[in-house]
Design a protein around this motif. Structure first.
Motif: not given
Length: 825
Positions: A409-432
C-alpha cells in the motif's frame, strides 16, 4: 501527556496469492499469510484481529494445530498452535491462549528447508502430541514430532525423518492414522510427477515407501485423508481425496485386509487382483488394499483444493465423518460433493462462486469446524465466505469478510471531514474504508469495512491526494504512467456514505448526475454512467448489441445499505474519471493538495533536474499554473503548510526545498531556499499544524525539526537516531496546548513511535527556550506493520468532555492499512 493509550481499531489486508496459504482452526479463527505477516481473522465479526511478526520473507502456508478437521478433539483445549512457512524455507511455531486471547512466538524450526515451504499438514494424536510434515521446492519432505505443552512447560519439536522426492518437488501432503493400527501413520504426497506417493511409518521413526497411485494426468494440487469410516458395513476404511490440474477429483479407498503375517507381497504383486483392485501395502502387522473408489468430474479448470467435511461428535460421544467433500477451482467455483444414497455415485450438491468478470478463480476452499460455512480465497487476494442457513444441503448465502490490498500500500489520505480513509496500492486499486455506524452501534465496537473501490487500474498506483475545500468528493491519483487522473464521487457513493456514516450529504446529491462508472475492457479510463442513461439501459432488453472485446458487462452502480462483499466492490463501486493531467515525463511518484482545495502539486520519478520539476495544477480548470524547479532527483514527498503559504518538498537528492506560494490574484511562486537536509534519501516531511515548523525523515535514521525564519529555514533540533530508516512522518497538534504537537514516526522495520514536541509561543522566544522533544510511546510490534511503513496520516476528533481522541492511519509494504486510536487521558 503522561497518560496515553493506543489501541488497534482496524486492519485491512489481502491474502497472499498462493495455494495452501489459508487454514481454519478448531478455535474458529482463520490464519493466512499477508506478505511477511501471518494474519488472523474472525469469520464471525469479519475483522482481522492481529498480525504476527516473525518472518523475513513472504508467508506461503499456514496450518492450525488442531485445524477444523480435529475440532472434535479440541473442544476443551486452552491453547492452540499455528505453524507458518515462508518463501525462504523457514517454519515458525506460534501459541495462542484462548482465555487471554494472547499470541506468543514459540520457536523457529532448526532444520528448515533450503527453498520456499509449499505445504504443511498435521495429524493431532492427543492433547500433548502431534506429528506434522512439511514440503518445499527443494524436493525434500520433513516429518516432525511436536510435544505440545500442557500448562507451563514449553513445546519440543523433534525432526523424525527427511525424505528426498528426487528431481520433482511435492506440492501437497496429507497425514492420517492407519485404520486398525495404533502405532502407524500414512503420509500421502503429490506433486509435479502426476503420481500420489504413499509412505508408512511409526509415530516414532522413519517412513518407508508403501506404493504409488497413478491416474491423474497433470500436477497433483491437493490431497486430504478422511477419518476412518464405515462403508457398506465394512469397518476401518480410510478414504483419500485428490485433485489435480487435469480438472479431475479422485477418491481412493484403503481397506484393512488380513494381518500381514498371512500376506505374501511378491505373490500379491504378481496376482491379477493386484491390477484389478489396486496395490497392496504393509504397515506393521496389517496389510491394506488401495483402490479407486470414484472419479469426480465437474470443474472446468484446475482444481486447487479438496477437503473432507470435518468430523462431528454425536450425542453418544462417538465420532462421525460425513461423506462430503469441498472442492475449489480456478473456474471461479466451489462445489460440495456427496454420494447419492441409492447408487453411491458422487454428485455435486452445492455450487457457489464468483460471477464477476474481474475474478480469476479460487486458490483454496476450507470448511468451518462445524461444517456450516465454507471459505474460499481468490486470485484478487480476496476472501469469499458462504454460510448454510438451511437443512442438510440447505441455503448457502454470502457473508461479510475482511478485505484489503494484496500488494504494497503506497499512500493513504483521510476524507475531507475524516469520514473515510482512502488508500492506493501496487495491486492497481484504490479503496475506501469507513466505519459502518449502524453495525457499530449494534455490536458496540468500531466496525470498519471497505465500502468502495473507486479505481481499478492497469498500472501500479503510487500516490494520492484528496481535494480539500467544499463541493463534491474528488481525488487525484498517480500511477506508473505519466498521467495524473482526477475522479469525482458518483451519486451511488454519496448515498452509500450516508448509510455508512449517517453524515447526510443531501446538498451534494442534488447536483450530481453521475450514478457510477464503467470500465472499457482494453482501456484505463473509467467512463461515467449517468442517472438518466442508467434507467434507460435497465428498460432495454439485455440482448441488444454485439459482444466484442471492447465491451464488458455494464456495471450496475448500487447504493449499499450494508457493508459490501467482494463481488459488489470489484465492479459496482467505481468512480468516473473527470480529467487527465498531462505534463510529466515519467511515472508519477508524489501528490499533495493545499488546505483550501485550490492547488494540487505533483512530481514524478526523475534522474535529471528538468524531469524532477514539481507541477502545480489549478483545481477546477485543471490547468498547469506552475513548474517548480529545484531538485535533480525524484521528489519523494511534498506538503503545503497549514496556512498554504509554503510548499515543502524533499527528494532523493538529500535536499529539501521551500517555495513561497502566493494565491492572492494569480498563482505565483518563489523558491525561498534549497539546502542539504540529510546524508541519505529524504523519504518524509510533515508540517506543524500551528506554526511554520516542519520535520524531515531520512534513510540515515534521523528526524530533523526545522523552522521557517526570514525567508529561509533553520534547523532547530535533531531527534535521537532511530533503529531503522525513517520512511513516514505525520505531525498533529494538540488544541489545548498551542504550539505543542505529536509527531508520528514510521520506520522501515514496520515500527511506529509517537514523539512529543513543544515550542516557545513566538519566534523571538525560541532562542531563549529551545524546543523540547520526548518519546511518548513505542507501539507494540504485534500492532505494527511487519515491513516498511509507507505513510502515516492523523485524523482528530474532540469528545464532549474536552478530551481529544485521535486516530492514526498507517499503510505499509506488508499490504496492510491500519487504524489506531490514540487517547490522551
Amino acid at each position: 501527556m503522561v497518560n496515553i493509550e493506543v489501541e488497534r481499531v482496524f486492519i485491512g489486508g489481502g491474502c497472499n496469492r498462493i495455494v495452501n496459504n489459508v487454514s481454519w482452526g478448531a478455535c474458529g479463527l482463520v490464519s493466512f499469510g499477508s506478505q511477511n505477516a501471518v494474519s488472523i481473522f474472525n469469520p464471525q465479526t469479519a475483522k482481522i484481529l492481529t498480525t504476527l511478526p516473525g518472518h523475513k520473507a513472504s508467508v506461503n502456508c499456514t496450518h492450525w494445530l488442531p485445524n477444523s478437521k480435529f475440532a472434535y478433539k479440541a473442544s476443551d483445549w486452552e491453547k492452540h498452535y499455528l505453524l507458518s512457512g515462508d518463501a525462504q524455507g523457514v517454519i515458525v511455531l506460534w501459541e495462542f491462549t484462548l482465555a487471554e486471547n494472547k499470541w506468543r512466538y514459540v520457536s523457529q524450526l532448526e532444520v528448515s528447508h533450503k527453498k520456499g515451504v509449499t505445504c504443511i499438514t498435521a495429524v493431532v494424536l492427543s492433547r500433548n502430541e502431534a506429528i506434522f510434515a512439511s514440503t518445499s521446492s527443494d524436493c525434500v519432505v520433513n516429518l516432525w514430532k511436536l510435544a505440545l505443552s500442557d500448562g507451563a512447560g514449553d513445546c519440543t519439536i523433534i525432526n523424525l525423518h527427511s525424505l528426498s522426492t528426487g528431481l520433482k518437488p511435492m506440492v501437497t501432503l496429507s497425514l492420517a492414522e492407519l485404520p486398525g493400527s495404533t502405532t502407524h501413520l500414512i503420509l500421502a504426497m503429490g506433486g509435479l510427477d502426476n503420481k500420489i506417493h504413499l509412505y508408512c511409518g511409526e509415530r516414532t521413526g522413519q517412513f518407508v515407501r508403501a506404493c504409488e497411485l497413478k491416474g491423474h494426468t497433470d500436477w497433483i494440487r491437493s490431497l486430504d485423508f478422511s477419518l476412518p469410516l464405515s462403508l457398506t458395513g465394512e469397518p476401518h476404511n480410510l478414504l483419500l481425496v485428490s485433485s489435480s490440474q487435469d480438472k479431475g477429483i479422485r477418491i481412493w479407498k484403503m481397506v484393512l485386509c488380513d494381518s500381514a503375517g498371512n500376506f505374501d507381497k511378491t505373490k500379491a504383486v504378481n496376482s491379477l487382483a493386484y491390477y484389478i483392485k489396486g496395490p497392496v501395502f504393509v504397515a506393521g502387522s496389517f496389510s491394506y488394499q488401495v483402490s479407486l473408489e470414484s472419479l469426480v468430474i465437474g470443474h472446468e479448470d484446475w482444481v486447487y483444493s479438496v477437503e473432507w467435511q470435518p468430523p462431528s461428535l454425536k450425542e453418544n460421544k462417538t465420532c462421525y465423518q460425513p461423506q462430503s467433500i469441498l472442492s475449489a477451482s480456478m473456474d471461479k467455483t466451489m462445489m460440495i460433493w456427496q454420494p447419492e444414497r441409492t447408487t453411491g455415485i458422487w454428485v455435486n450438491v452445492v455450487t457457489v462462486g464468483e460471477l464477476s468478470h474481474s475474478a480469476l478463480g479460487f486458490y483454496g476452499g476450507h470448511w468451518s469446524p462445524d461444517g456450516d460455512s465454507i471459505l474460499a480465497h481468490g486470485y484478487g487476494g480476496s476472501f469469499h465466505l458462504w454460510k448454510n442457513f438451511g437443512s442438510e444441503i440447505g441455503n448457502w448465502k454470502p457473508q461479510k469478510v475482511p478485505s484489503g490490498h494484496f500488494a504494497a500500500v503506497t499512500d493513504i489520505a483521510w476524507g475531507r471531514c475524516g469520514e473515510y480513509l482512502m488508500s492506493v496500492s501496487d495491486d492497481q486499486t484504490t479503496r475506501i474504508f469507513a466505519l459502518w455506524l449502524n453495525e457499530a452501534k449494534l455490536r458496540g465496537d468500531d466496525t470498519w469495512h471497505e465500502i468502495a473501490r473507486p479505481q481499478v487500474h492497469g498500472h501500479d498506483i503510487n500516490c494520492l491526494a484528496i481535494i480539500q475545500g467544499k463541493g463534491n468528493h474528488r481525488f487525484v491519483s498517480g500511477a506508473d504512467e505519466k498521467v495524473a487522473r482526477v475522479f469525482e464521487a458518483p451519486l451511488s457513493f454519496l448515498k452509500t456514505l450516508n448509510h455508512a456514516t449517517s453524515n447526510l450529504h443531501d446538498d451534494l446529491q442534488v447536483d450530481v448526475q453521475v450514478l457510477g462508472a464503467n470500465m472499457s475492457a482494453l482501456g484505463l479510463s473509467q467512463k461515467p454512467i449517468y442517472v438518466q442513461a442508467s434507467s434507460e439501459t435497465s428498460e432495454r432488453s439485455g440482448n441488444e448489441g454485439f459482444d466484442t472485446l471492447e465491451t464488458i458487462p455494464d456495471a450496475v452502480p448500487s447504493v449499499l445499505t450494508e457493508p459490501p462483499i467482494e463481488e459488489q466492490l470489484a465492479w459496482h463501486t467505481l468512480w468516473p474519471e473527470s480529467h487527465k493531467l498531462y505534463g510529466h515525463g515519467n511515472e508519477l511518484f508524489s501528490l499533495c493538495c493545499d488546505h483550501q482545495g485550490k492547488l494540487v502539486a505533483s512530481s514524478c520519478k526523475a534522474q535529471s533536474m528538468s524531469v524532477a520539476e514539481i507541477w502545480l495544477w489549478e483545481v477546477g480548470t485543471w490547468k498547469a499554473v506552475g513548474r517548480l524547479q529545484s531538485h535533480s532527483l525524484t521528489v519523494t514527498r511534498m506538503e503545503f503548510s497549514h496556512d498554504d503559504k509554503y510548499l515543502l518538498a524533499v527528494s532523493r537528492d538529500r535536499h529539501l526545498s521551500l517555495f513561497f506560494i502566493d494565491q492572492t490574484d494569480q498563482t505565483s511562486y518563489q523558491l525561498l531556499t534549497r539546502q542539504e537536509a540529510h546524508k541519505r534519501i529524504v523519504w518524509a516531511c510533515s508540517w506543524n499544524p500551528f506554526g511554520h515548523q516542519f520535520a524531515t525523515g531520512s534513510r540515515d535514521k534521523i528526524v530533523k525539526i526545522w523552522e521557517v525564519q526570514k525567508e529561509s529555514c533553520v534547523q532547530l533540533m535533531t531527534l535521537p537516531a532511530f533503529k531503522s530508516s525513517v520512511t513516514a512522518l505525520s505531525w498533529t497538534g494538540l488544541h489545548e496546548h498551542n504550539n505543542n504537537g505529536v509527531l508520528a514516526v514510521g520506520m522501515e522495520n514496520g515500527l511506529i513511535e509517537l514523539w512529543s514536541l513543544s515550542f516557545a509561543n513566538s519566534e523571538q522566544d525560541s532562542s531563549i527556550s529551545p524546543p523540547k522533544a520526548s518519546l511518548i510511546i513505542q507501539f507494540d510490534p504485534f500492532m505494527c506493520h511487519v515491513s516498511s511503513v509507507n505513510r502515516l496520516a492523523w485524523r482528530i476528533s474532540t469528545k464532549d468532555d474536552g478530551s481529544e481522541s485521535m486516530q492514526l492511519a498507517s499503510c505499509g509494504a506488508d499490504h496492510c492499512v491500519r487504524i489506531f486510536k490514540v487517547s490522551f487521558v
